[in-house]
Scaffold this active site. Structure first.
Site, short mmCIF file in Angstrom:
data_model
loop_
_atom_site.label_atom_id
_atom_site.label_comp_id
_atom_site.label_asym_id
_atom_site.label_seq_id
_atom_site.Cartn_x
_atom_site.Cartn_y
_atom_site.Cartn_z
CB SER A 87 -0.97 -0.05 1.18
OG SER A 87 -2.02 0.86 1.04
CG ASP A 178 -2.04 16.18 15.48
OD1 ASP A 178 -3.22 15.75 15.40
OD2 ASP A 178 -1.58 16.70 16.51
CG HIS A 236 -5.63 -2.60 0.46
ND1 HIS A 236 -4.86 -2.38 -0.67
CD2 HIS A 236 -5.14 -1.74 1.42
CE1 HIS A 236 -3.96 -1.43 -0.42
NE2 HIS A 236 -4.11 -1.05 0.83
#
Length: 257
Positions: A87, A178, A236
């Site tokens: 990925s 974040d 996936h």
């Protein structure tokens, strides 16, 4: 600026296999595969920036993440390696192969193409934010909090691998959430580098995944012209859903190198 990445190294001789996780993953996710591979080869598993035990820093560009891995290879005095990425990690290894092909003995890409994708993680971000604010005391509480947004249990279990015991006793995320969320558009964008990587390449895709469709193959082959494409009966997370078939495909590819 490059980051000094956390890694696990089995040691040994020969050209190592470097394994790189996907978004929200870590080197820990690959332990069962490493146990199988380390009997015959050196394996190095990596925590990318803002993941696992690596530092939290701004910027999730593929050029920067590829540079992080290159600098790790320099530290370990590894001139060339077989690179395996799933990925987002697949985009990292494709980027490294385009930017520094001389460092790549072969390339193994797990269910990703070198193209831009649309938003696909809104519920995951919402669940992880709920975890942050909920401050769970144990994994059952953490699963309940995640479940408010993430309905698939397998996905919740995967995300929960990012929890660690905090100094005050509760569970906390070890992700740089974040930093990841701020640069999410870059993560979903194309790989870094220009031109094609013409070295030996294996692309493993899931039959039940939308990440490497037949329509994407022309764009994939522009970047990876030598790619052998193998489809596994999985989604996936093909290395977790079909671990033996995944490992067999990798082993058959590497034995020829």
């Amino acid at each position: 600026m490059s980051v000094e990445l956390n890694y696990l190294d089995t040691g040994g001789d020969g050209v190592p296999l470097v394994v790189i996780h996907g978004l929200f993953g870590s080197a820990d996710n690959w332990r069962s595969h490493v146990k199988a591979w380390e009997a015959t080869r050196r394996v190095i598993t990596v925590d990318l920036r803002n993941h696992g035990r690596s530092p939290h820093v701004e910027g999730m560009g593929y050029d920067a993440m590829a540079e992080d891995v290159t600098r790790l290879l320099d530290r370990l005095e590894v001139p060339r390696a077989h690179l395996l990425g799933h990925s987002m990690g697949g985009k990292v290894v494709i980027s490294l192969a385009r930017l520094a092909p001389e460092r790549v003995a072969s390339l193994i890409v797990g269910d990703i193409a070198p193209v831009a994708y649309g938003h696909d993680h809104d519920t995951v971000f919402a669940g992880l934010r709920r975890l942050e604010e909920g401050k769970p005391a144990n994994r059952r509480e953490a699963d309940d909090l995640l479940g408010e947004h993430v309905k698939e249990r397998a996905v919740r279990l995967f995300l929960a691998t990012n929890l660690e015991r905090g100094e005050e006793g509760g569970l906390r995320l070890r992700l740089g959430l974040d930093e990841i969320q701020e640069d999410y558009e870059t993560i979903m964008g194309p790989t870094a580098g220009e031109g094609a990587f013409s070295g030996p390449t294996l692309v493993l895709r899931g039959a039940n995944s939308h990440y490497v469709t037949d329509e994407m193959l022309p764009a994939l082959r522009e970047v990876l012209p030598e790619a052998e494409v193998v489809t596994l009966e999985a989604g996936h997370w093909l290395h977790a859903e079909q671990p033996e078939a995944f490992r067999d495909a990798v082993d058959r590819f590497l034995v020829r190198r």
